[in-house]
Scaffold this motif. Structure first.
Motif, short mmCIF file in Angstrom:
data_model
loop_
_atom_site.label_atom_id
_atom_site.label_comp_id
_atom_site.label_asym_id
_atom_site.label_seq_id
_atom_site.Cartn_x
_atom_site.Cartn_y
_atom_site.Cartn_z
N ALA A 72 42.71 60.10 -15.62
CA ALA A 72 41.94 59.47 -16.91
C ALA A 72 41.88 60.53 -18.01
O ALA A 72 42.10 60.57 -19.08
N THR A 73 41.76 61.96 -17.63
CA THR A 73 41.55 62.99 -18.61
C THR A 73 43.06 63.28 -19.26
O THR A 73 43.12 63.63 -20.43
N THR A 127 29.82 57.97 -14.33
CA THR A 127 31.52 57.97 -13.81
C THR A 127 32.08 59.10 -13.90
O THR A 127 32.06 59.86 -15.44
N LEU A 166 35.39 61.21 -14.89
CA LEU A 166 36.74 61.27 -15.28
C LEU A 166 37.47 62.13 -14.41
O LEU A 166 37.37 63.18 -14.43
#
Length: 335
Positions: free
Chosen positions: A114-115, A108, A110
């Motif tokens: 998401a980061t 996955t 990121l």
């Protein structure tokens, strides 16, 4: 005369037999007194502390096991930004290289959102990652039973992507296992201290009860009552006391854990709940935890009863020893 005597026989005084009433037997020890009530409170406090320690150790162990399992299932590839580096292409290439190894299951990447959420607690919301040299991450899920060769993967990434760094989390796993083991050892030590203090308290309380009822013990023993009979009476007395105290303390600990679990569930995603979960984990004990609290209550009751019996038997032996040699009662040497 004979006819009068026959017709009017001498009336004999009727003797009424007094009905024999058996007085109800009273217990050798009073069912409730000041010492008994105080001992119930002490045992309740110690049972509460013991169950609280047991629940905390179980909770930390379960949380550490969950962390360890989660960390062991994943590895992370970190790619540092560099001048002229196409980050999206580098992330995809790192993912493909990792998935080419036997033992990897999924990957996955990121994304920016998401980061940014990972960095939000430290840098705040509304980050523009394009203006900051923030490393990007690729999370690879691995097979715990058949993990890939991390050394070979690290060498391949270093050759193909010098900006990539493989983190297999083994250092974190080792620290986590050490922390969990240390916590369990500390909790076990606290449990041992609580049980030791409880045993000493019961010994002193039993000796106090015997001292207050020593004349009863001596009379019973003098008329032929065996030591086992007297010990059983004390054993029943302290069994009731220990069951009341340990049940109260254990129930209070179970209610506390249940209340904290309900609060944590209702207050999820709040700063207080997140900080509490980060420090102590979830307050969910499960059936095994509550069965452990019940087992702790039973152990405390049995340990208290056994300690009372042994103390009474030892005291009766001392009475027999003094009776056989009265000089010992004054501390004089035996002749």
């Amino acid at each position: 005369m004979n006819e009068m005597t026959r017709s009017h026989p001498a009336q004999r005084p009727t003797q009424q037999r007094a009905t024999m009433r058996v007085r109800p037997t009273a217990p050798i020890l009073p069912p409730s007194n000041i010492q008994g009530n105080a001992l119930i409170v002490v045992i309740a406090i110690m049972a509460f502390l013991a169950c609280l320690t047991f629940g905390a150790v179980s909770m930390v162990r379960a949380t550490a096991a969950g962390w360890q399992s989660q960390i062991s299932r994943e590895i992370t590839i970190q790619i540092k930004p560099a001048e002229g580096l196409d980050m999206d292409a580098a992330l995809q290439k790192a993912k493909d290289l990792a998935l080419g190894f036997v033992g990897t299951q999924a990957g996955t990447i990121l994304d920016d959102g998401a980061t940014a959420r990972l960095l939000e607690p430290w840098l705040g919301a509304g980050l523009d990652l394009k203006e900051l040299p923030v490393p990007r991450l690729v999370v690879i899920t691995i097979d715990e039973e058949n993990p890939p060769d991390f050394g070979e993967m690290r060498e391949l990434l270093a050759q193909e992507l010098p900006e990539a760094f493989l983190d297999d989390h083994r250092t974190w796993v080792d620290r986590l296992v050490s922390m969990a083991s240390t916590t369990v050892m500390i909790g076990t030590g606290v449990l041992v201290l609580v049980f030791t203090a409880m045993v000493l308290t019961v010994i002193f309380a039993t000796r106090g009860v015997i001292a207050g009822n020593r004349h009863i013990v001596e009379v019973l023993h003098f008329v032929g009552a065996e030591g086992g009979f007297v010990a059983r009476e004390f054993q029943k007395h302290f069994l009731k006391i220990s069951l009341k105290g340990s049940a109260a303390g254990s129930a209070l600990a179970a209610v506390l854990f249940a209340t904290l679990g309900i609060w944590q569930t209702n207050a999820r995603a709040t700063p207080e709940s997140d900080q509490t979960m980060a420090l102590f984990g979830t307050f969910s004990l499960g059936w095994s935890g509550y069965l452990g609290i019940l087992a702790t209550m039973v152990v405390i009751a049995l340990l208290t009863t056994l300690t009372a019996r042994l103390t009474v038997m030892r005291t009766i032996d001392e009475i027999d020893l003094i009776r056989s040699d009265p000089a010992r009662s004054d501390g004089l040497p035996a002749s």
